[in-house]
Design an enzyme around this catalytic site. Structure first.
Site, PDB file in Angstrom:
ATOM      1  N   ARG A 255       0.870  -1.182   0.000  1.00 58.87           N
ATOM      2  CA  ARG A 255       0.000   0.000   0.000  1.00 58.87           C
ATOM      3  C   ARG A 255       0.905   1.230   0.000  1.00 58.87           C
ATOM      4  O   ARG A 255       2.071   1.153   0.362  1.00 58.87           O
ATOM      5  CB  ARG A 255      -0.903  -0.007   1.232  1.00 58.87           C
ATOM      6  CG  ARG A 255      -1.844  -1.219   1.269  1.00 58.87           C
ATOM      7  CD  ARG A 255      -2.910  -1.069   2.334  1.00 58.87           C
ATOM      8  NE  ARG A 255      -3.668  -2.295   2.513  1.00 58.87           N
ATOM      9  CZ  ARG A 255      -4.731  -2.649   1.795  1.00 58.87           C
ATOM     10  NH1 ARG A 255      -5.162  -1.863   0.826  1.00 58.87           N
ATOM     11  NH2 ARG A 255      -5.367  -3.782   2.029  1.00 58.87           N
ATOM     12  N   ILE A 311     -11.611  -9.173  -2.841  1.00 57.44           N
ATOM     13  CA  ILE A 311     -12.046 -10.416  -2.205  1.00 57.44           C
ATOM     14  C   ILE A 311     -13.465 -10.235  -1.666  1.00 57.44           C
ATOM     15  O   ILE A 311     -14.224 -11.187  -1.540  1.00 57.44           O
ATOM     16  CB  ILE A 311     -11.049 -10.798  -1.084  1.00 57.44           C
ATOM     17  CG1 ILE A 311     -11.205 -12.268  -0.675  1.00 57.44           C
ATOM     18  CG2 ILE A 311     -11.181  -9.883   0.115  1.00 57.44           C
ATOM     19  CD1 ILE A 311     -10.096 -12.781   0.230  1.00 57.44           C
ATOM     20  N   ASP A 312     -13.835  -8.965  -1.408  1.00 56.77           N
ATOM     21  CA  ASP A 312     -15.156  -8.674  -0.839  1.00 56.77           C
ATOM     22  C   ASP A 312     -16.285  -8.803  -1.859  1.00 56.77           C
ATOM     23  O   ASP A 312     -17.461  -8.761  -1.480  1.00 56.77           O
ATOM     24  CB  ASP A 312     -15.187  -7.251  -0.259  1.00 56.77           C
ATOM     25  CG  ASP A 312     -14.225  -7.083   0.897  1.00 56.77           C
ATOM     26  OD1 ASP A 312     -13.797  -8.108   1.450  1.00 56.77           O
ATOM     27  OD2 ASP A 312     -13.896  -5.928   1.235  1.00 56.77           O
ATOM     28  N   MET A 355     -13.979 -10.931   6.296  1.00 54.72           N
ATOM     29  CA  MET A 355     -13.692  -9.701   5.569  1.00 54.72           C
ATOM     30  C   MET A 355     -14.959  -9.066   5.011  1.00 54.72           C
ATOM     31  O   MET A 355     -15.980  -9.722   4.856  1.00 54.72           O
ATOM     32  CB  MET A 355     -12.731  -9.991   4.420  1.00 54.72           C
ATOM     33  CG  MET A 355     -11.358 -10.359   4.885  1.00 54.72           C
ATOM     34  SD  MET A 355     -10.670 -11.608   3.833  1.00 54.72           S
ATOM     35  CE  MET A 355     -11.663 -12.996   4.251  1.00 54.72           C
ATOM     36  N   GLY A 356     -14.806  -7.813   4.652  1.00 55.74           N
ATOM     37  CA  GLY A 356     -15.919  -7.043   4.089  1.00 55.74           C
ATOM     38  C   GLY A 356     -15.942  -5.669   4.710  1.00 55.74           C
ATOM     39  O   GLY A 356     -16.592  -5.443   5.715  1.00 55.74           O
ATOM     40  N   ARG A 466      -7.251 -14.910   3.286  1.00 52.43           N
ATOM     41  CA  ARG A 466      -6.678 -14.120   2.195  1.00 52.43           C
ATOM     42  C   ARG A 466      -5.456 -14.776   1.555  1.00 52.43           C
ATOM     43  O   ARG A 466      -5.170 -14.582   0.381  1.00 52.43           O
ATOM     44  CB  ARG A 466      -6.243 -12.777   2.770  1.00 52.43           C
ATOM     45  CG  ARG A 466      -6.976 -11.634   2.212  1.00 52.43           C
ATOM     46  CD  ARG A 466      -6.618 -10.345   2.860  1.00 52.43           C
ATOM     47  NE  ARG A 466      -5.207 -10.092   3.066  1.00 52.43           N
ATOM     48  CZ  ARG A 466      -4.728  -8.873   3.346  1.00 52.43           C
ATOM     49  NH1 ARG A 466      -5.537  -7.857   3.415  1.00 52.43           N
ATOM     50  NH2 ARG A 466      -3.450  -8.673   3.562  1.00 52.43           N
TER      51      ARG A 466
END
Ligand SMILES: Nc1ncnc2c1ncn2[C@@H]1O[C@H](COP(=O)(O)OP(=O)(O)OP(=O)(O)O)[C@@H](O)[C@H]1O
Ligand SMILES: O=P(O)(O)OC[C@H]1O[C@](O)(CO)[C@@H](O)[C@@H]1O
Ligand SMILES: [Mg+2]
Length: 496
Positions: A255, A311-312, A355-356, A466
């Site tokens: 990131r 992935i969400d 996740m989300g 993940r």
């Protein structure tokens, strides 16, 4: 298969650019919220809530024009606006004199024909191996007769049928880049997601099929463009052959990183004229900026291709994003463990955080698939922990009636219940509070205070999920995405 092929074909078609550019961008949007949390018996409701949220999100999305439904022309105007937003920039927009050449992508059998078919395979004559430039994919296939139909997704209050078409991805007969003049780079940014290696692999293999010889990986996301100690990684079929067998990204991710003009400077220095970016909303904002900077501003003949990764699974209009299926499948293990812990304990409560950030698709699908979840909490649906209609009161009821309970919570749910820190990560994303830990603590406290025994067990499998390798269905999706991503920068596209 219909659904998979639609997703696979429309993803690059709608989201990746053509020859000279990045366009696209359907990105995780916060769905509007409605009321109440959901228990497993209310999943029908939950689905309706999420559908309603999707509809509203679509109508109320940023930059969307305000639609005056009393205007008899509104449908045509809506469609025109849709086409404008989905128009894919083409190399000839910037270089009108660019000349196409016949495709170097060979779809026919390369092995010598056997004696039986000495004159060629019977199907050869009918073979139309390339995608016609005017092929389109219909995004929505259900014509809802009323806004009250179950799961109705409508644009106007009458639920009028409005067709939405996008380009069909795949190899074309003519291409705009000579493979021997291409230096292609691949970069993976943001967080990990199952399937990144599968996409990298397929991009490399497909580039080689086109005849591209110079392919490199940029290490650790956009950061690889700034750190002089990070050198580009030469890629070939031999290098990527088995990378899909493990999770993560062969290239690494990150990131934050350099400015867009620094990235473009480095690309110019390295002679990169085709770049494949695999990432989420931040990565694609970067890709768009790279395209604007190099193609539009510096007038460089460079293709920027985005392969959307979340992935969400929170991209509107797409059936499924890669890694989602794997995440849902892997989440089953955590849910099952929480269930077993809860059911093996006296007054057991199992809590699983999945996740989300802005959407509850993983939590909802994993809960539905498991059949072991009593309460599913998602960001789209606000809830209270305390009070007569709160989660804790319902947990008490479950303990009293069933003896145990299992909760699945998406990481972005109930953020209003947590103290805001205003902290951000290196890319500027807000750091979320830990709702899973909060629920765990509040549950323990609540049962202690009411004098009821409760054995609370908390599982956070985020990074285990993940880091998984993609499952079979994600593997196929990634392969199609990787192939189509390569075809896009090499093909000509007329406007919609
Ligand atoms: N608006 C922007 N303009 C240019 N670059 C950006 C922008 N937003 C983010 N980036 C860069 O994109 C990269 C990835 O962004 P980010 O960390 O937000 O992940 P993401 O692509 O959204 O994926 P994830 O789904 O994992 O969050 C970072 O290197 C970041 O610096
Ligand atoms: O810890 P990292 O790598 O910054 O990633 C965190 C985020 O990425 C995700 O894994 C995927 O969006 C989220 O679950 C999480 O909020
Ligand atoms: Mg993001």
């Amino acid at each position: 298969m219909e659904s998979l092929s639609r997703a696979s074909i429309t993803n690059p078609g709608t989201l990746s650019p053509s020859s000279s550019s990045a366009s696209y961008f359907l990105f995780p949007r916060r769905f509007r919220r409605s009321n109440g949390f959901s228990s497993s018996s209310a999943f029908g409701n939950l689905r309706r809530i999420v559908s309603r949220c999707r509809v509203r999100a679509e109508i109320e999305k940023p930059n969307a024009p305000v639609i005056d439904f009393s205007d008899p022309e509104w449908r045509i105007k809506y469609q025109k606006d849709f086409e404008r937003r989905f128009n894919i920039p083409h190399i000839t927009d910037v270089f009108p004199d660019a000349k196409p050449i016949p495709s170097t992508f060979c779809l026919r059998m390369r092995t010598p024909v056997s004696e039986d078919f000495a004159g060629g395979y019977p199907s050869d004559e009918e073979w139309h191996g390339y995608i016609n430039n005017n092929d389109r994919v219909l995004l929505k296939t259900i014509n809802f007769a009323s806004p009250n139909s179950a799961g109705a997704v409508c644009i106007d209050p009458d639920c009028t049928w409005v067709e939405q078409w996008v380009h069909r991805a795949g190899p074309r007969e003519k291409i705009y880049f000579k493979p021997e003049e291409v230096k292609a780079a691949i970069v993976t940014c943001g967080g990990l997601c199952p399937g990144l290696n599968d996409v990298i692999r397929q991009v490399v293999i497909t580039l080689e099929i086109y005849g591209v010889k110079s392919i490199v990986g940029i290490p650790f996301g956009y950061r690889g463009f700034s750190n002089s100690d990070l050198s580009e990684m030469p890629l070939s079929r031999k290098v990527v052959q088995n990378i899909h067998l493990s999770g993560g990204s062969l290239l690494g991710v990150s990131r934050g990183g350099p400015s867009v003009s620094d990235i473009v400077d480095r690309m110019q220095e390295k002679g990169i004229n085709m770049i494949f970016v695999l990432g989420g909303n931040g990565t694609h904002a970067g890709a768009n900026a790279i395209h604007e900077e190099q193609c539009r501003k510096r007038k460089l003949k460079v293709a920027v291709v985005g392969v959307p990764k979340t992935i969400d699974n929170d991209i509107l209009l797409m059936d499924k994003t890669f890694g989602f299926d794997t995440a849902v499948e892997e989440a089953q293990r955590a849910i099952n463990s929480a269930y077993i812990e809860a059911h093996s304990a006296y007054h057991g409560v199992g809590i699983v955080k999945l996740m989300g950030r802005h959407s509850g698709f993983i939590a909802m699908h994993a809960s539905l698939a498991s059949g072991q979840i009593d309460i599913c909490l998602i960001p789209e649906v606000p809830f209270q922990l305390h009070g007569p209609h709160g989660v804790l009161t319902h947990l008490k009821y479950l303990i009293e009636t069933k003896g145990s309970a299992v909760v699945c919570v998406a990481e972005g749910a109930g953020q209003n219940l947590l103290q805001k820190t205003n902290a951000t990560d290196a890319s500027g994303n807000m750091v979320l509070g830990d709702i899973g830990v909060h629920i765990q603590q509040e549950t323990k406290k609540y049962f202690r205070e009411i004098g009821v025994h409760a054995d609370v067990k908390y599982i956070d499998p985020t990074y285990m999920i993940r880091a998984c390798r993609a499952n079979a269905s994600d593997g196929i999706l990634c392969a199609v995405l990787g192939q189509n991503a390569v075809s896009f920068p090499l093909i000509p596209l007329p406007p919609l």
